[in-house]
Scaffold this active site. Sequence first.
Site, PDB file in Angstrom:
ATOM      1  N   ASP A   1      -2.848 -18.185   0.038  1.00 32.88           N
ATOM      2  CA  ASP A   1      -3.791 -18.842  -0.887  1.00 32.88           C
ATOM      3  C   ASP A   1      -4.534 -19.978  -0.180  1.00 32.88           C
ATOM      4  O   ASP A   1      -5.764 -20.082  -0.249  1.00 32.88           O
ATOM      5  CB  ASP A   1      -3.092 -19.320  -2.175  1.00 32.88           C
ATOM      6  CG  ASP A   1      -1.799 -20.082  -1.929  1.00 32.88           C
ATOM      7  OD1 ASP A   1      -1.349 -20.142  -0.766  1.00 32.88           O
ATOM      8  OD2 ASP A   1      -1.240 -20.635  -2.899  1.00 32.88           O
TER       9      ASP A   1
ATOM     10  N   ASP B   1      -6.580  -7.119   4.179  1.00 34.66           N
ATOM     11  CA  ASP B   1      -7.708  -6.450   3.517  1.00 34.66           C
ATOM     12  C   ASP B   1      -8.602  -7.498   2.857  1.00 34.66           C
ATOM     13  O   ASP B   1      -9.822  -7.515   3.044  1.00 34.66           O
ATOM     14  CB  ASP B   1      -7.171  -5.472   2.472  1.00 34.66           C
ATOM     15  CG  ASP B   1      -8.277  -4.753   1.728  1.00 34.66           C
ATOM     16  OD1 ASP B   1      -9.252  -4.344   2.390  1.00 34.66           O
ATOM     17  OD2 ASP B   1      -8.176  -4.622   0.493  1.00 34.66           O
TER      18      ASP B   1
ATOM     19  N   ASP C   1     -12.647  -9.169   4.159  1.00 32.68           N
ATOM     20  CA  ASP C   1     -13.889  -9.156   3.362  1.00 32.68           C
ATOM     21  C   ASP C   1     -14.422 -10.583   3.234  1.00 32.68           C
ATOM     22  O   ASP C   1     -15.636 -10.818   3.309  1.00 32.68           O
ATOM     23  CB  ASP C   1     -13.667  -8.557   1.967  1.00 32.68           C
ATOM     24  CG  ASP C   1     -13.901  -7.047   1.924  1.00 32.68           C
ATOM     25  OD1 ASP C   1     -13.770  -6.385   2.979  1.00 32.68           O
ATOM     26  OD2 ASP C   1     -14.207  -6.519   0.829  1.00 32.68           O
TER      27      ASP C   1
ATOM     28  N   TYR D   1       0.820  -1.217   0.000  1.00 32.06           N
ATOM     29  CA  TYR D   1       0.000   0.000   0.000  1.00 32.06           C
ATOM     30  C   TYR D   1       0.853   1.265   0.000  1.00 32.06           C
ATOM     31  O   TYR D   1       0.443   2.291  -0.529  1.00 32.06           O
ATOM     32  CB  TYR D   1      -0.888   0.044   1.246  1.00 32.06           C
ATOM     33  CG  TYR D   1      -2.168  -0.737   1.154  1.00 32.06           C
ATOM     34  CD1 TYR D   1      -2.159  -2.105   0.912  1.00 32.06           C
ATOM     35  CD2 TYR D   1      -3.398  -0.104   1.330  1.00 32.06           C
ATOM     36  CE1 TYR D   1      -3.323  -2.822   0.852  1.00 32.06           C
ATOM     37  CE2 TYR D   1      -4.574  -0.820   1.266  1.00 32.06           C
ATOM     38  CZ  TYR D   1      -4.539  -2.173   1.022  1.00 32.06           C
ATOM     39  OH  TYR D   1      -5.702  -2.881   0.954  1.00 32.06           O
TER      40      TYR D   1
ATOM     41  N   LYS E   1       3.138 -15.205   2.264  1.00 28.16           N
ATOM     42  CA  LYS E   1       3.365 -15.866   0.975  1.00 28.16           C
ATOM     43  C   LYS E   1       4.869 -16.095   0.882  1.00 28.16           C
ATOM     44  O   LYS E   1       5.551 -15.617  -0.045  1.00 28.16           O
ATOM     45  CB  LYS E   1       2.826 -14.980  -0.167  1.00 28.16           C
ATOM     46  CG  LYS E   1       2.863 -15.613  -1.545  1.00 28.16           C
ATOM     47  CD  LYS E   1       1.840 -16.709  -1.759  1.00 28.16           C
ATOM     48  CE  LYS E   1       2.045 -17.385  -3.097  1.00 28.16           C
ATOM     49  NZ  LYS E   1       1.147 -18.546  -3.316  1.00 28.16           N
TER      50      LYS E   1
HETATM   51  C1  IPM Z   1     -10.445  -1.137   3.870  1.00 33.91           C
HETATM   52  C2  IPM Z   1     -10.469  -0.547   2.481  1.00 33.91           C
HETATM   53  C3  IPM Z   1      -9.220   0.287   2.221  1.00 33.91           C
HETATM   54  C4  IPM Z   1      -8.027  -0.659   2.308  1.00 33.91           C
HETATM   55  C5  IPM Z   1      -9.198   1.044   0.874  1.00 33.91           C
HETATM   56  C6  IPM Z   1     -10.407   1.900   0.693  1.00 33.91           C
HETATM   57  C7  IPM Z   1      -7.947   1.844   0.736  1.00 33.91           C
HETATM   58  O1  IPM Z   1     -10.643  -1.532   1.521  1.00 33.91           O
HETATM   59  O2  IPM Z   1     -10.307  -0.378   4.844  1.00 33.91           O
HETATM   60  O3  IPM Z   1     -10.602  -2.353   3.993  1.00 33.91           O
HETATM   61  O4  IPM Z   1      -7.702  -1.346   1.338  1.00 33.91           O
HETATM   62  O5  IPM Z   1      -7.402  -0.685   3.385  1.00 33.91           O
HETATM   63 MN    MN Z   2     -11.100  -3.484   2.353  1.00 33.71          MN
END
Ligand code: IPM
Ligand code: MN
Length: 352
Positions: A220, A244, A248, A143, A188
């Site tokens: 993975d 990240d 999700d 990042y 990884k």
């Molecule tokens: C999160 C988001 C952010 C990240 C983006 C919007 C930069 O996806 O906070 O999970 O990748 O950290």
């Molecule tokens: Mn995110």
Amino acid sequence: MSAINFTYLPGDGVGPEVGAVAMTVLQAIAEKYGHDLKPAQYLIGGAAIDAGLKPLPDDTFASCQKTGAILLGAVGGPKWDHLKGADRPELGALLPLRKRLNLYANIRPCKPYPALIDHAPLKRERLEGTDFIVMRELTGGIYFGAKGRDTLGAYDECRYSEIEIERIAIKAFELAITRRKKVTSVDKSNVLETSRLWRQTVMKVAASYPSVELEHLLIDAMTMHMLTRAQDFDVILTENMFGDILTDEASVLSGSMGVVPSASISDGTIGMYEPIHGSAPDIAGQGIANPLAMILSAAWMLRLSLGLPAEAQAIEDAVAAALDGQHVTGDLGGRLSTSQTGDWIANYVHQS
Ligand code: IPM
Ligand code: MN
Ligand code: NAD
């Protein structure tokens, strides 16, 4: 009457919608416990750009620094996707805020509520008993490396220093000793040199925590293990990008993106609290966004930055009651709007 001082950054898309609801719930808490709610509200992201400002205006940053407690909706959306680099809400506001406040540890939970187990797409037996926390490194890695274009194409550099890895590993082990004493480090290391340093450094830190079991998994394979044996994990330690993506994925176990809060912390009490979801442009403006992640993020702010654990618990109890009674939004199979969900929770706080 003691003041609850914090910086409130509604941001973009559904951010202001779920933010307004969190403010209603915080106001109910303030009334019940005799506090004076004092949010300092500032522009950030696309909302700041639209007002002719930088994505992270100076007065916004100054308030974040001053209050040390920040509640953020979300930033970004298609309206600002044509912008490049630091002109974008994500690269110009969210990432610098995390970096400049040194919020290197991002904590994201996965403990499916009993009321949501049948709502999630996985079988009940894959979910029951799941209770893990992802400790995501937040201010390093790909990042924040050099990025750009050259005659050959484009590049994003991934760098980690030993100190950056060590301090997030310490956070993970310190958390694990208060829980089920297991750290799963995800990397990884079969391909990436940063991951080899990651694994080596995590092993070094682990030596100071002999009571904590350490497991290493490759990213993975981890995406698969998370769906097949989620109950085996306690604290999952990983770098910025992998964290990240994994969180999700983990939100699916919890039933919806709309129920997962997060805390981004450092050393000391400074913290930024935000849902893990984004500005959800596909549902923004319809009043249907799930506000629970934002409400739970507000609860975490009360507990971790403002020293108000009873108030935080009262919010969490009210959220659990809303889920038990199906007083929730459509993504969870409920019939309430964003604001109706917030009003139900605020009423519950008043009456309990
Ligand atoms: C999160 C988001 C952010 C990240 C983006 C919007 C930069 O996806 O906070 O999970 O990748 O950290
Ligand atoms: Mn995110
Ligand atoms: P997203 O998290 O905004 O949405 C993904 C999916 O989840 C969408 O279908 C959305 O409708 C649903 N969803 C998200 N939040 C929900 C809620 N509260 N209730 C019900 N459903 C919900 O991810 P995206 O669409 O990939 O990203 C949209 C924008 O948000 C992008 O600009 C991205 O950069 C930004 N973003 C910001 C943050 C942040 O500020 N912390 C986090 C993630 C994404």
